[in-house]
Motif scaffolding. Structure first.
Motif, PDB file in Angstrom:
ATOM      1  N   ARG A 127      53.167 -98.170 -24.575  1.00  0.00           N
ATOM      2  CA  ARG A 127      51.864 -98.580 -24.055  1.00  0.00           C
ATOM      3  C   ARG A 127      52.046 -99.469 -22.833  1.00  0.00           C
ATOM      4  N   GLN A 128      51.020 -99.444 -22.000  1.00  0.00           N
ATOM      5  CA  GLN A 128      51.020-100.278 -20.808  1.00  0.00           C
ATOM      6  C   GLN A 128      49.662-100.913 -20.643  1.00  0.00           C
ATOM      7  N   ALA A 129      49.642-102.227 -20.727  1.00  0.00           N
ATOM      8  CA  ALA A 129      48.410-102.979 -20.538  1.00  0.00           C
ATOM      9  C   ALA A 129      48.262-103.321 -19.059  1.00  0.00           C
ATOM     10  N   PRO A 130      47.041-103.597 -18.605  1.00  0.00           N
ATOM     11  CA  PRO A 130      46.815-103.925 -17.199  1.00  0.00           C
ATOM     12  C   PRO A 130      47.685-105.094 -16.755  1.00  0.00           C
ATOM     13  N   GLY A 131      48.392-104.904 -15.646  1.00  0.00           N
ATOM     14  CA  GLY A 131      49.210-105.962 -15.092  1.00  0.00           C
ATOM     15  C   GLY A 131      50.517-106.200 -15.809  1.00  0.00           C
ATOM     16  N   LYS A 132      50.824-105.370 -16.792  1.00  0.00           N
ATOM     17  CA  LYS A 132      52.064-105.542 -17.552  1.00  0.00           C
ATOM     18  C   LYS A 132      52.936-104.308 -17.452  1.00  0.00           C
ATOM     19  N   GLU A 133      54.204-104.471 -17.793  1.00  0.00           N
ATOM     20  CA  GLU A 133      55.114-103.336 -17.814  1.00  0.00           C
ATOM     21  C   GLU A 133      54.888-102.511 -19.079  1.00  0.00           C
ATOM     22  N   ARG A 134      55.278-101.253 -18.978  1.00  0.00           N
ATOM     23  CA  ARG A 134      55.188-100.383 -20.141  1.00  0.00           C
ATOM     24  C   ARG A 134      56.148-100.881 -21.211  1.00  0.00           C
ATOM     25  N   GLU A 135      55.707-100.855 -22.470  1.00  0.00           N
ATOM     26  CA  GLU A 135      56.535-101.364 -23.554  1.00  0.00           C
ATOM     27  C   GLU A 135      56.614-100.373 -24.709  1.00  0.00           C
ATOM     28  N   PHE A 136      57.717-100.438 -25.399  1.00  0.00           N
ATOM     29  CA  PHE A 136      57.959 -99.611 -26.573  1.00  0.00           C
ATOM     30  C   PHE A 136      57.016-100.003 -27.702  1.00  0.00           C
ATOM     31  N   VAL A 137      56.516 -98.994 -28.423  1.00  0.00           N
ATOM     32  CA  VAL A 137      55.658 -99.241 -29.577  1.00  0.00           C
ATOM     33  C   VAL A 137      56.333 -98.738 -30.860  1.00  0.00           C
ATOM     34  N   ALA A 138      56.722 -97.468 -30.858  1.00  0.00           N
ATOM     35  CA  ALA A 138      57.302 -96.881 -32.070  1.00  0.00           C
ATOM     36  C   ALA A 138      58.062 -95.611 -31.708  1.00  0.00           C
ATOM     37  N   LYS A 139      58.993 -95.216 -32.582  1.00  0.00           N
ATOM     38  CA  LYS A 139      59.705 -93.960 -32.414  1.00  0.00           C
ATOM     39  C   LYS A 139      59.982 -93.348 -33.776  1.00  0.00           C
ATOM     40  N   ILE A 140      60.184 -92.037 -33.759  1.00  0.00           N
ATOM     41  CA  ILE A 140      60.458 -91.314 -34.995  1.00  0.00           C
ATOM     42  C   ILE A 140      61.524 -90.270 -34.718  1.00  0.00           C
ATOM     43  N   SER A 141      62.428 -90.112 -35.657  1.00  0.00           N
ATOM     44  CA  SER A 141      63.515 -89.149 -35.494  1.00  0.00           C
ATOM     45  C   SER A 141      62.982 -87.726 -35.587  1.00  0.00           C
ATOM     46  N   TRP A 142      63.835 -86.762 -35.256  1.00  0.00           N
ATOM     47  CA  TRP A 142      63.398 -85.375 -35.232  1.00  0.00           C
ATOM     48  C   TRP A 142      62.940 -84.912 -36.613  1.00  0.00           C
ATOM     49  N   SER A 143      63.550 -85.444 -37.654  1.00  0.00           N
ATOM     50  CA  SER A 143      63.190 -85.029 -39.012  1.00  0.00           C
ATOM     51  C   SER A 143      62.034 -85.824 -39.583  1.00  0.00           C
ATOM     52  N   GLY A 144      61.730 -86.949 -38.947  1.00  0.00           N
ATOM     53  CA  GLY A 144      60.717 -87.847 -39.492  1.00  0.00           C
ATOM     54  C   GLY A 144      61.270 -88.828 -40.499  1.00  0.00           C
TER      55      GLY A 144
END
Length: 120
Positions: A38-55
């Motif tokens: 996600r990227q908020a106004p005036g801020k750098e894009r930041e990691f939120v979540a990730k999931i592996s290929w299998s879940g």
């Protein structure tokens, strides 16, 4: 090549919920790690979540842990982000991303983003 299209963003009051979806094209979706950023106004894009290929493996930023849940349906080529207990500081453009191997950065493929606005 993977193409990604996000949907599900919108305006919600603080404490509410939204579910974002990211539809992927291509037959190799199930071989890709999927992430949400996600990227908020005036801020750098930041990691939120990730999931592996299998879940079977997930990872979350501390700021969303316990409130957001990432999941995927490989039969539908779709990854989801369930967002509960939303806060005004969650307001941002949310992007999904994909790559064969990835951690909290280094993704090759990106969607166009979907706006999430949380009002206080």
């Amino acid at each position: 090549q993977v193409q990604l299209v996000e949907s599900g963003g919108g305006l919600v009051q603080a404490g509410g919920s939204l579910r974002l979806s990211c539809a992927a094209s291509g037959r190799t979706f199930s071989r890709h790690v999927m992430g949400w950023f996600r990227q908020a106004p005036g801020k750098e894009r930041e990691f939120v979540a990730k999931i592996s290929w299998s879940g079977g493996s997930t990872d979350y930023a501390d700021s969303v842990k316990g409130r957001f849940t990432i999941s995927r349906d490989n039969a539908k080529n779709t990854v989801y982000l369930q967002m509960n207990s939303l806060k005004p500081e969650d307001t941002a453009i949310y992007y999904c991303a994909a790559d064969v191997v990835a951690g909290r950065n280094g993704y090759a493929y990106w969607g166009q983003g979907t706006q999430v606005t949380v009002s206080s």
